[in-house]
Design a protein around this motif. Structure first.
Motif, PDB file in Angstrom:
ATOM      1  N   HIS A  85     -39.095   5.775  51.343  1.00 36.30           N
ATOM      2  CA  HIS A  85     -39.953   6.269  52.437  1.00 36.30           C
ATOM      3  C   HIS A  85     -39.750   7.788  52.465  1.00 36.30           C
ATOM      4  CE1 HIS A  85     -39.941   2.123  54.478  1.00 36.30           C
ATOM      5  NE2 HIS A  85     -38.871   2.036  53.702  1.00 36.30           N
ATOM      6  N   ARG A  92     -33.158  12.280  61.645  1.00 32.77           N
ATOM      7  CA  ARG A  92     -32.632  11.430  62.729  1.00 32.77           C
ATOM      8  C   ARG A  92     -31.107  11.618  62.824  1.00 32.77           C
ATOM      9  NH1 ARG A  92     -36.482   7.105  61.416  1.00 32.77           N
ATOM     10  NH2 ARG A  92     -35.082   5.393  61.936  1.00 32.77           N
ATOM     11  N   TYR A 105     -29.109   0.160  65.289  1.00 33.38           N
ATOM     12  CA  TYR A 105     -30.440   0.565  64.800  1.00 33.38           C
ATOM     13  C   TYR A 105     -31.530  -0.137  65.595  1.00 33.38           C
ATOM     14  CZ  TYR A 105     -34.118   1.035  61.184  1.00 33.38           C
ATOM     15  OH  TYR A 105     -35.271   1.279  60.485  1.00 33.38           O
ATOM     16  N   ILE A 115     -37.825   4.342  64.092  1.00 30.48           N
ATOM     17  CA  ILE A 115     -39.025   4.634  63.313  1.00 30.48           C
ATOM     18  C   ILE A 115     -40.006   5.468  64.145  1.00 30.48           C
ATOM     19  CG2 ILE A 115     -41.063   3.564  62.240  1.00 30.48           C
ATOM     20  CD1 ILE A 115     -39.201   1.164  61.506  1.00 30.48           C
ATOM     21  N   TYR A 155     -45.183   6.217  58.610  1.00 27.16           N
ATOM     22  CA  TYR A 155     -44.724   7.097  59.690  1.00 27.16           C
ATOM     23  C   TYR A 155     -45.903   7.831  60.340  1.00 27.16           C
ATOM     24  CZ  TYR A 155     -39.921   6.491  57.943  1.00 27.16           C
ATOM     25  OH  TYR A 155     -38.713   5.983  57.550  1.00 27.16           O
ATOM     26  N   HIS A 182     -45.837  -1.011  59.834  1.00 24.14           N
ATOM     27  CA  HIS A 182     -44.404  -0.682  59.841  1.00 24.14           C
ATOM     28  C   HIS A 182     -43.829  -0.844  61.239  1.00 24.14           C
ATOM     29  CE1 HIS A 182     -41.115   2.440  58.508  1.00 24.14           C
ATOM     30  NE2 HIS A 182     -40.673   1.209  58.447  1.00 24.14           N
ATOM     31  N   PHE A 216     -43.577  -4.638  57.469  1.00 25.33           N
ATOM     32  CA  PHE A 216     -42.223  -4.880  57.976  1.00 25.33           C
ATOM     33  C   PHE A 216     -42.284  -6.186  58.762  1.00 25.33           C
ATOM     34  CE2 PHE A 216     -38.672  -2.867  60.847  1.00 25.33           C
ATOM     35  CZ  PHE A 216     -37.719  -3.668  60.232  1.00 25.33           C
ATOM     36  N   HIS A 244     -41.230  -5.939  53.473  1.00 30.30           N
ATOM     37  CA  HIS A 244     -39.870  -5.763  53.965  1.00 30.30           C
ATOM     38  C   HIS A 244     -39.524  -7.087  54.637  1.00 30.30           C
ATOM     39  CE1 HIS A 244     -40.496  -1.435  53.506  1.00 30.30           C
ATOM     40  NE2 HIS A 244     -39.249  -1.200  53.904  1.00 30.30           N
ATOM     41  N   GLN A 247     -34.434  -8.491  56.656  1.00 26.48           N
ATOM     42  CA  GLN A 247     -33.473  -7.388  56.840  1.00 26.48           C
ATOM     43  C   GLN A 247     -32.445  -7.759  57.904  1.00 26.48           C
ATOM     44  OE1 GLN A 247     -35.084  -3.528  57.961  1.00 26.48           O
ATOM     45  NE2 GLN A 247     -33.130  -2.490  57.595  1.00 26.48           N
ATOM     46  N   HIS A 267     -35.148  -5.985  50.802  1.00 28.95           N
ATOM     47  CA  HIS A 267     -34.024  -6.001  51.757  1.00 28.95           C
ATOM     48  C   HIS A 267     -33.178  -7.258  51.518  1.00 28.95           C
ATOM     49  CE1 HIS A 267     -33.922  -2.535  54.355  1.00 28.95           C
ATOM     50  NE2 HIS A 267     -35.236  -2.580  54.458  1.00 28.95           N
ATOM     51  N   ASP A 318     -34.226   2.894  49.114  1.00 29.31           N
ATOM     52  CA  ASP A 318     -34.803   2.797  50.468  1.00 29.31           C
ATOM     53  C   ASP A 318     -34.750   4.156  51.163  1.00 29.31           C
ATOM     54  OD1 ASP A 318     -36.079   1.526  52.581  1.00 29.31           O
ATOM     55  OD2 ASP A 318     -34.242   0.778  53.489  1.00 29.31           O
ATOM     56  N   ASN A 320     -34.847   7.039  53.369  1.00 26.93           N
ATOM     57  CA  ASN A 320     -35.611   7.281  54.596  1.00 26.93           C
ATOM     58  C   ASN A 320     -34.670   7.919  55.616  1.00 26.93           C
ATOM     59  OD1 ASN A 320     -34.778   5.272  56.885  1.00 26.93           O
ATOM     60  ND2 ASN A 320     -34.781   4.011  55.050  1.00 26.93           N
ATOM     61  N   GLY A 322     -33.824   7.047  58.641  1.00 27.28           N
ATOM     62  CA  GLY A 322     -33.166   6.228  59.649  1.00 27.28           C
ATOM     63  C   GLY A 322     -32.142   5.258  59.106  1.00 27.28           C
ATOM     64  N   SER A 323     -32.543   4.453  58.114  1.00 22.83           N
ATOM     65  CA  SER A 323     -31.645   3.379  57.672  1.00 22.83           C
ATOM     66  C   SER A 323     -30.967   3.660  56.343  1.00 22.83           C
ATOM     67  CB  SER A 323     -32.414   2.049  57.580  1.00 22.83           C
ATOM     68  OG  SER A 323     -33.285   2.048  56.476  1.00 22.83           O
TER      69      SER A 323
HETATM   70  O1  NIG Z   1     -36.688  -0.099  54.929  1.00 22.50           O
HETATM   71  N1  NIG Z   1     -36.910  -1.479  57.996  1.00 22.50           N
HETATM   72  C1  NIG Z   1     -37.936  -0.865  58.000  1.00 22.50           C
HETATM   73  N2  NIG Z   1     -38.196   0.317  57.441  1.00 22.50           N
HETATM   74  C2  NIG Z   1     -37.238   1.178  56.807  1.00 22.50           C
HETATM   75  C3  NIG Z   1     -36.541   2.075  57.749  1.00 22.50           C
HETATM   76  C4  NIG Z   1     -37.422   3.082  58.317  1.00 22.50           C
HETATM   77  C5  NIG Z   1     -36.741   3.991  59.322  1.00 22.50           C
HETATM   78  O2  NIG Z   1     -35.735   3.646  59.944  1.00 22.50           O
HETATM   79  O3  NIG Z   1     -37.282   5.089  59.477  1.00 22.50           O
HETATM   80  C6  NIG Z   1     -36.259   0.392  55.952  1.00 22.50           C
HETATM   81  O4  NIG Z   1     -35.083   0.253  56.281  1.00 22.50           O
END
Ligand code: NIG
Ligand code: FE
Length: 411
Positions: A85, A92, A105, A115, A155, A182, A216, A244, A247, A267, A318, A320, A322-323
């Motif tokens: 991503h 973040r 999260y 997100i 996003y 998403h 997602f 996705h 997860q 995931h 992955d 991005n 956030g995760s």
């Molecule tokens: O693959 N889980 C959903 N989407 C992303 C995380 C995106 C984010 O946190 O910005 C993922 O982990």
């Protein structure tokens, strides 16, 4: 392209390591079948691999050839990151600090952060800023040995920003995936209405830019019925399907992926025995993202059981905000060996051949073999397995794309 690329000879390499054969995706015992040529050369002509062999068998070469000294180095195929991503604005880091102090999260997401905080920043950025962000992140990936990358939208969650994200990925040479489903954006309070909107208003143009669609499917995101409706419309528009799934919870992603003939389900940290059996008996590739599990302090996906059951797996970052703020496939290979109990050979095949299969490019990417595109990574080690052994190591010495050195350490 071929006329303008000078020929390139990478010589005196300690090893060349690549998945054996021509099949993709590799499964079971074949996943660990890596061919190693010692004291080797790779000759690239017109941006493609011409020959690979022992130095003692190097033929006389006609015409001008650029040379790259591979003494003490290993060559592996350019790495393929099939799940990222990378098109986002902002960061973040503040949420990262909150997570370090105990917030989860899912809690941050439910409170309108997660997100959605990246959605706010990405909507506020212009198309030029998004292009610059992709170029910047793409540069980080390249320095870690990634020569082919996928990049998702997701996003924007509105018409213009989703399309701007896909355009930015495509402009940087990436493989664009439309992640229209998403999260639920703040201007909608109903997930079904949002799915109607993206199918009606965004899909027609997204399908002209993207190669695949992704959703997602998760508690707090989209359920199996909403995901089915979105994916069926995307499939009818000609997009390859990806999900996705599993997860945090098993919410039906694997059965839906199999039913719809998806390319991948990604995931799988929550996948149990039934899901493993179902995936193994299918043509769907499981994309494993151990950097995300590590970054969120979540259980690792059942990689060993998946491979042993005969499932096709790939590895990806992955990347991005956030995760998984991690652009390094070598680090993912280390995690694959230390946390997922894969062999270095299996890790290499999973982020080359099998990742190229997920992106529909396995007939030309992911191997060092005659006719394949000349994408190579030169590792600063005399044994290619340092790729996974050197945890967090700075071991990429040079990167060759389409027969040209595009990055080298210290240059
Ligand atoms: O693959 N889980 C959903 N989407 C992303 C995380 C995106 C984010 O946190 O910005 C993922 O982990
Ligand atoms: Fe992801």
């Amino acid at each position: 392209m071929s006329e303008t690329v000078p020929d390139l000879l990478v010589r005196d390499l300690a090893q060349v390591a690549t998945a054996a054969g021509r099949e993709a995706p590799l499964r079971g015992a074949d996943l660990g079948s890596i061919e190693v040529v010692e004291d080797a050369y790779v000759l690239c002509r017109g941006g493609r691999i011409d020959t690979v062999g022992r130095m003692r068998d190097l033929p006389a070469i006609d015409g001008d050839v650029e040379e790259l000294d591979g003494s003490g180095l290993c060559a592996i195929p350019g790495l393929v990151d099939c799940h990222t991503h990378l098109c986002f604005a902002g960061d973040r880091v503040a949420e990262f600090a909150l997570r370090a102090a105990g917030a989860t999260y899912e809690e941050l997401h439910a409170a309108g952060g997660g997100i959605l905080s990246t959605v706010r920043a990405t909507r506020a950025a212009g198309a030029e800023d998004l292009r610059a962000a992709v170029e910047r992140h793409r540069g980080w990936m390249r320095r870690s040995g990634t020569t082919t990358f996928e990049g998702k939208s997701g996003y924007g969650l509105d018409h213009d920003t989703e399309l701007a994200q896909l355009e930015a990925v495509r402009a940087a040479g990436g493989v664009p995936t439309w992640l229209g489903a998403h999260a639920l954006p703040p201007e909608f309070d109903d997930r079904d209405a949002y799915v109607d909107f993206v199918i009606g208003d965004v899909l027609p143009e997204a399908a002209r830019i993207a190669e695949a669609a992704d959703v997602f499917l998760e508690r707090g995101a989209f359920d199996a019925e909403q995901s089915r409706r979105y994916l069926e419309a995307c499939g009818a528009a000609g997009l390859t399907l990806r999900l996705h799934g599993d997860q945090f919870t098993e919410s039906g992603a694997i059965p839906l992926a199999v039913e719809l003939g998806a390319r991948s389900v990604d995931h799988l940290e929550a996948t149990g025995a039934e899901g493993i059996r179902t995936l193994a008996a299918s043509g769907v590739t499981g994309v494993l993202l151990p950097a995300s599990a590590l970054f969120l302090d979540r259980p690792m996906p059942p990689a060993r059981a998946l491979v042993d059951a005969g499932a096709a797996i790939a590895l990806a970052t992955d990347f991005n905000p956030g995760s998984a703020f991690c652009e390094s496939l070598p680090l993912v290979c280390s995690l694959a060996c230390t946390q997922l109990h894969l062999a270095p050979e299996e890790a290499l095949a999973a982020c080359t051949v099998n990742a190229a299969h997920v992106l529909g490019r396995a007939e030309r990417l992911g191997r060092i073999a005659p006719g394949f595109l000349a994408d190579l990574v030169l590792l600063d080690a005399a044994d290619w397995r340092h790729l996974a052994y050197h945890l967090g190591g700075d071991l990429v010495h040079a990167v060759v794309e389409r027969g040209s050195a595009v990055w080298s350490r210290g240059a």
